[in-house]
Design an enzyme around this catalytic site. Sequence first.
Site, PDB file in Angstrom:
ATOM      1  N   SER A 131      44.116  30.020  33.203  1.00 43.18           N
ATOM      2  CA  SER A 131      43.601  29.912  31.832  1.00 43.18           C
ATOM      3  C   SER A 131      44.363  28.792  31.130  1.00 43.18           C
ATOM      4  O   SER A 131      45.449  28.400  31.589  1.00 43.18           O
ATOM      5  CB  SER A 131      43.853  31.234  31.115  1.00 43.18           C
ATOM      6  OG  SER A 131      43.654  31.111  29.732  1.00 43.18           O
ATOM      7  N   TYR A 145      48.724  39.491  29.174  1.00 44.52           N
ATOM      8  CA  TYR A 145      47.669  38.626  29.725  1.00 44.52           C
ATOM      9  C   TYR A 145      48.176  37.190  29.884  1.00 44.52           C
ATOM     10  O   TYR A 145      48.031  36.581  30.951  1.00 44.52           O
ATOM     11  CB  TYR A 145      46.436  38.652  28.807  1.00 44.52           C
ATOM     12  CG  TYR A 145      45.341  37.699  29.269  1.00 44.52           C
ATOM     13  CD1 TYR A 145      44.537  38.022  30.358  1.00 44.52           C
ATOM     14  CD2 TYR A 145      45.138  36.473  28.634  1.00 44.52           C
ATOM     15  CE1 TYR A 145      43.549  37.148  30.798  1.00 44.52           C
ATOM     16  CE2 TYR A 145      44.150  35.597  29.062  1.00 44.52           C
ATOM     17  CZ  TYR A 145      43.356  35.942  30.143  1.00 44.52           C
ATOM     18  OH  TYR A 145      42.377  35.066  30.581  1.00 44.52           O
TER      19      TYR A 145
HETATM   20  N1  LIG Z   1      36.367  34.163  28.763  1.00 42.53           N
HETATM   21  C1  LIG Z   1      37.444  33.470  28.472  1.00 42.53           C
HETATM   22  O1  LIG Z   1      37.659  33.046  27.314  1.00 42.53           O
HETATM   23  C2  LIG Z   1      38.438  33.119  29.554  1.00 42.53           C
HETATM   24  C3  LIG Z   1      39.367  32.078  29.318  1.00 42.53           C
HETATM   25  C4  LIG Z   1      40.289  31.754  30.305  1.00 42.53           C
HETATM   26  C5  LIG Z   1      40.295  32.435  31.512  1.00 42.53           C
HETATM   27  N2  LIG Z   1      39.388  33.438  31.712  1.00 42.53           N
HETATM   28  C6  LIG Z   1      39.447  34.125  33.014  1.00 42.53           C
HETATM   29  O2  LIG Z   1      38.208  33.992  33.676  1.00 42.53           O
HETATM   30  C7  LIG Z   1      38.044  35.070  34.598  1.00 42.53           C
HETATM   31  C8  LIG Z   1      36.655  35.652  34.434  1.00 42.53           C
HETATM   32  O3  LIG Z   1      36.538  36.230  33.145  1.00 42.53           O
HETATM   33  P1  LIG Z   1      35.218  36.168  32.264  1.00 42.53           P
HETATM   34  O4  LIG Z   1      35.552  35.504  30.999  1.00 42.53           O
HETATM   35  O5  LIG Z   1      34.078  35.670  33.072  1.00 42.53           O
HETATM   36  O6  LIG Z   1      35.085  37.717  31.903  1.00 42.53           O
HETATM   37  P2  LIG Z   1      33.989  38.824  32.233  1.00 42.53           P
HETATM   38  O7  LIG Z   1      32.637  38.358  31.838  1.00 42.53           O
HETATM   39  O8  LIG Z   1      34.543  40.062  31.611  1.00 42.53           O
HETATM   40  O9  LIG Z   1      34.041  38.932  33.817  1.00 42.53           O
HETATM   41  C9  LIG Z   1      35.089  39.574  34.506  1.00 42.53           C
HETATM   42  C10 LIG Z   1      34.608  39.864  35.911  1.00 42.53           C
HETATM   43  O10 LIG Z   1      35.676  40.489  36.617  1.00 42.53           O
HETATM   44  C11 LIG Z   1      35.194  41.699  37.181  1.00 42.53           C
HETATM   45  N3  LIG Z   1      36.271  42.668  37.235  1.00 42.53           N
HETATM   46  C12 LIG Z   1      37.008  43.163  36.210  1.00 42.53           C
HETATM   47  N4  LIG Z   1      37.884  44.054  36.657  1.00 42.53           N
HETATM   48  C13 LIG Z   1      37.704  44.122  38.001  1.00 42.53           C
HETATM   49  C14 LIG Z   1      38.316  44.861  39.038  1.00 42.53           C
HETATM   50  N5  LIG Z   1      39.309  45.743  38.779  1.00 42.53           N
HETATM   51  N6  LIG Z   1      37.885  44.684  40.317  1.00 42.53           N
HETATM   52  C15 LIG Z   1      36.877  43.822  40.591  1.00 42.53           C
HETATM   53  N7  LIG Z   1      36.273  43.080  39.654  1.00 42.53           N
HETATM   54  C16 LIG Z   1      36.686  43.235  38.376  1.00 42.53           C
HETATM   55  C17 LIG Z   1      34.054  42.143  36.280  1.00 42.53           C
HETATM   56  O11 LIG Z   1      33.107  42.914  37.000  1.00 42.53           O
HETATM   57  P3  LIG Z   1      33.026  44.517  37.034  1.00 42.53           P
HETATM   58  O12 LIG Z   1      33.275  44.992  35.638  1.00 42.53           O
HETATM   59  O13 LIG Z   1      31.631  44.757  37.528  1.00 42.53           O
HETATM   60  O14 LIG Z   1      34.071  44.936  38.002  1.00 42.53           O
HETATM   61  C18 LIG Z   1      33.420  40.797  35.942  1.00 42.53           C
HETATM   62  O15 LIG Z   1      32.544  40.399  36.957  1.00 42.53           O
HETATM   63  C19 LIG Z   1      39.176  36.059  34.301  1.00 42.53           C
HETATM   64  O16 LIG Z   1      40.205  35.884  35.237  1.00 42.53           O
HETATM   65  C20 LIG Z   1      39.676  35.628  32.922  1.00 42.53           C
HETATM   66  O17 LIG Z   1      41.024  35.931  32.709  1.00 42.53           O
HETATM   67  C21 LIG Z   1      38.464  33.792  30.771  1.00 42.53           C
END
Ligand SMILES: NC(=O)c1ccc[n+]([C@@H]2O[C@H](COP(=O)([O-])OP(=O)(O)OC[C@H]3O[C@@H](n4cnc5c(N)ncnc54)[C@H](OP(=O)(O)O)[C@@H]3O)[C@@H](O)[C@H]2O)c1
Length: 254
Positions: A131, A145
Amino acid sequence: MIITGASSGIGRELLKIFASNGHFVIAVARRREKLEEIKKEFNEKVEIFCKDMSKLGDIAELYEEIKELNIEVDLLINNAGTGEYGFFYETDMKSHMKTLNLNIKGLTYLTRIFAEDMIKKKQGGIINVASTASFQSGGPLMGVYYASKAYVLSLTEALVEEMEYRGVRIMALCPGPTSTEFKGMSSKRKGMQKFYVTTPRQVAESCYRDYFKGKNICIPGLLNKIIIFITRFIPRKVQRKMVRKIQEKKKRLL
Ligand SMILES: NC(=O)c1ccc[n+]([C@@H]2O[C@H](COP(=O)([O-])OP(=O)(O)OC[C@H]3O[C@@H](n4cnc5c(N)ncnc54)[C@H](OP(=O)(O)O)[C@@H]3O)[C@@H](O)[C@H]2O)c1
């Protein structure tokens, strides 16, 4: 290739890009119904595995099941991640542990198993989703986080030096605020958010492009790149006060 957290947000967009460019994708997440929708859309281009990546037992099972199916994993994308808002001392201990188990332990375990196979074959690649938070001196109100994402970037950069000269590509994907289901983020960008919140599609496109260009760190979006560059010249004390102000604003919106 494997994408964890492929059922929504950035992971789902990564899956779309890689699958539509001819890659066979193993999609991993917990929500079966979301994974089944993906299977319907992509058919034989995707295999789905309903597993919890914060549980080491599930990760070991995933590895064994993939081996039994004789699937060669040429790229692992550790995308699944979670985080909690709130003061460290008020937030439920269980959610801190959940964040550590998924963002750090699960990611390390999965990376380690596949890294060994890739090193033996002298080919493959690993993308770890960190991130822009990874670059900050601390993340008040999201401390666990931010710390977990600093770990992801640090481990990934270490692996660049250990593995790339042995034929395995390594990259850290470092998105800034992105419109997904992630806590505190909205899947729709409203008003000013259009200027500083990227879409999961933009993040996935940057990731795909930078990985094949051979980059080790991908920061999607010009504004995020500029912020990370400027951060180098801001004293750590000032950085964390700025992050606190931003996070407090977010908390009021939750
Ligand atoms: N959105 C932002 O602003 C942002 C910024 C920087 C970095 N990120 C990073 O990007 C990555 C993806 O996040 P996102 O923003 O796309 O969020 P998201 O829409 O909430 O997606 C998270 C994904 O992870 C899966 N997940 C969560 N817990 C899990 C577990 N215990 N086992 C297996 N799968 C799991 C969820 O699926 P299920 O619930 O079906 O398991 C979902 O597919 C994360 O690492 C996050 O830290 C996000």
